[in-house]
Scaffold this motif. Structure first.
Motif, PDB file in Angstrom:
ATOM      1  N   PHE A 108       6.658  18.687  66.952  1.00 14.80           N
ATOM      2  CA  PHE A 108       7.619  17.889  66.196  1.00 14.80           C
ATOM      3  C   PHE A 108       7.736  18.464  64.787  1.00 14.80           C
ATOM      4  O   PHE A 108       6.759  18.515  64.052  1.00 14.80           O
ATOM      5  CB  PHE A 108       7.186  16.422  66.161  1.00 14.80           C
ATOM      6  N   ALA A 109       8.946  18.914  64.432  1.00 15.01           N
ATOM      7  CA  ALA A 109       9.126  19.690  63.208  1.00 15.01           C
ATOM      8  C   ALA A 109       9.546  18.861  61.998  1.00 15.01           C
ATOM      9  O   ALA A 109       9.284  19.246  60.864  1.00 15.01           O
ATOM     10  CB  ALA A 109      10.168  20.783  63.446  1.00 15.01           C
ATOM     11  N   SER A 110      10.210  17.752  62.213  1.00 19.52           N
ATOM     12  CA  SER A 110      10.680  16.919  61.105  1.00 19.52           C
ATOM     13  C   SER A 110       9.996  15.562  61.188  1.00 19.52           C
ATOM     14  O   SER A 110       9.895  14.978  62.267  1.00 19.52           O
ATOM     15  CB  SER A 110      12.197  16.743  61.168  1.00 19.52           C
ATOM     16  N   TRP A 111       9.584  15.066  60.036  1.00 21.40           N
ATOM     17  CA  TRP A 111       8.792  13.842  59.990  1.00 21.40           C
ATOM     18  C   TRP A 111       9.335  12.890  58.928  1.00 21.40           C
ATOM     19  O   TRP A 111       9.821  13.315  57.869  1.00 21.40           O
ATOM     20  CB  TRP A 111       7.337  14.177  59.641  1.00 21.40           C
ATOM     21  N   GLY A 112       9.198  11.595  59.208  1.00 21.15           N
ATOM     22  CA  GLY A 112       9.480  10.594  58.190  1.00 21.15           C
ATOM     23  C   GLY A 112       8.266  10.384  57.303  1.00 21.15           C
ATOM     24  O   GLY A 112       7.244  11.056  57.452  1.00 21.15           O
ATOM     25  N   GLN A 113       8.380   9.434  56.394  1.00 16.70           N
ATOM     26  CA  GLN A 113       7.309   9.205  55.433  1.00 16.70           C
ATOM     27  C   GLN A 113       6.212   8.304  55.993  1.00 16.70           C
ATOM     28  O   GLN A 113       5.128   8.207  55.418  1.00 16.70           O
ATOM     29  CB  GLN A 113       7.884   8.575  54.150  1.00 16.70           C
ATOM     30  N   GLY A 114       6.475   7.653  57.097  1.00 14.57           N
ATOM     31  CA  GLY A 114       5.488   6.798  57.725  1.00 14.57           C
ATOM     32  C   GLY A 114       5.611   5.345  57.299  1.00 14.57           C
ATOM     33  O   GLY A 114       6.049   5.040  56.197  1.00 14.57           O
ATOM     34  N   THR A 115       5.222   4.462  58.198  1.00 19.35           N
ATOM     35  CA  THR A 115       5.197   3.029  57.902  1.00 19.35           C
ATOM     36  C   THR A 115       3.890   2.461  58.430  1.00 19.35           C
ATOM     37  O   THR A 115       3.455   2.784  59.531  1.00 19.35           O
ATOM     38  CB  THR A 115       6.430   2.317  58.506  1.00 19.35           C
ATOM     39  N   GLN A 116       3.258   1.618  57.621  1.00 21.95           N
ATOM     40  CA  GLN A 116       1.936   1.097  57.968  1.00 21.95           C
ATOM     41  C   GLN A 116       2.053  -0.085  58.910  1.00 21.95           C
ATOM     42  O   GLN A 116       2.842  -1.010  58.685  1.00 21.95           O
ATOM     43  CB  GLN A 116       1.200   0.672  56.693  1.00 21.95           C
ATOM     44  N   VAL A 117       1.250  -0.057  59.962  1.00 25.38           N
ATOM     45  CA  VAL A 117       1.124  -1.183  60.879  1.00 25.38           C
ATOM     46  C   VAL A 117      -0.335  -1.625  60.858  1.00 25.38           C
ATOM     47  O   VAL A 117      -1.237  -0.813  61.094  1.00 25.38           O
ATOM     48  CB  VAL A 117       1.542  -0.787  62.311  1.00 25.38           C
ATOM     49  N   ASN A 118      -0.548  -2.889  60.549  1.00 22.52           N
ATOM     50  CA  ASN A 118      -1.895  -3.459  60.538  1.00 22.52           C
ATOM     51  C   ASN A 118      -1.957  -4.601  61.530  1.00 22.52           C
ATOM     52  O   ASN A 118      -1.138  -5.533  61.461  1.00 22.52           O
ATOM     53  CB  ASN A 118      -2.261  -3.970  59.146  1.00 22.52           C
ATOM     54  N   VAL A 119      -2.928  -4.539  62.431  1.00 26.05           N
ATOM     55  CA  VAL A 119      -3.112  -5.581  63.430  1.00 26.05           C
ATOM     56  C   VAL A 119      -4.479  -6.212  63.203  1.00 26.05           C
ATOM     57  O   VAL A 119      -5.509  -5.541  63.311  1.00 26.05           O
ATOM     58  CB  VAL A 119      -3.017  -5.027  64.863  1.00 26.05           C
TER      59      VAL A 119
END
Length: 121
Positions: A108-119
């Motif tokens: 995977f060559a392109s990435w987003g900045q990420g989003t946190q998931v907490n459970v």
């Protein structure tokens, strides 16, 4: 190409969240969009992928039956149900531009900045 994720947050075990990812800028045909997650100190882990047509989806064994990847109107979604504390991670949207239904995060060559998931348990 910029990938922008949204929808992370805090949820109790057994709950649900939906993540969204919208690519902007020039894209190519025959790409694959994926969701990949990472826990601090651990390697990135493939979660789910979908072909650009939406016809093909595939999942890591750890999320099969609980998570659903879909696409509509140029946005990719990850519906996460029956969440477990071990699903806690930063979730990244990523694009694979050669059309391979790959489980290898290095494809995977392109990435987003990420989003946190907490459970929480």
């Amino acid at each position: 190409v910029e990938l922008v994720e949204s929808g992370g947050g805090l949820v109790q075990a057994g709950g649900s969240l939906r993540l969204a990812c919208a690519p902007s800028g020039d894209t190519f045909s025959n790409y694959v969009m994926g969701w990949i997650r990472q826990v601090p100190g651990k390697e990135r882990e493939f979660v789910a992928g979908i072909s650009w047509t939406g016809d093909d989806t595939y999942y890591a064994d750890s999320v099969k039956g609980r998570f659903t990847i879909s696409s509509a109107r140029n946005t990719v979604y990850l519906q996460m149900n029956s969440l477990k504390p071990e699903d806690t991670a930063v979730y990244y949207c990523a694009a694979e531009w050669l059309g391979r239904l790959s489980y290898n995060v290095r494809d995977f060559a392109s990435w987003g900045q990420g989003t946190q998931v907490n459970v929480s348990s």
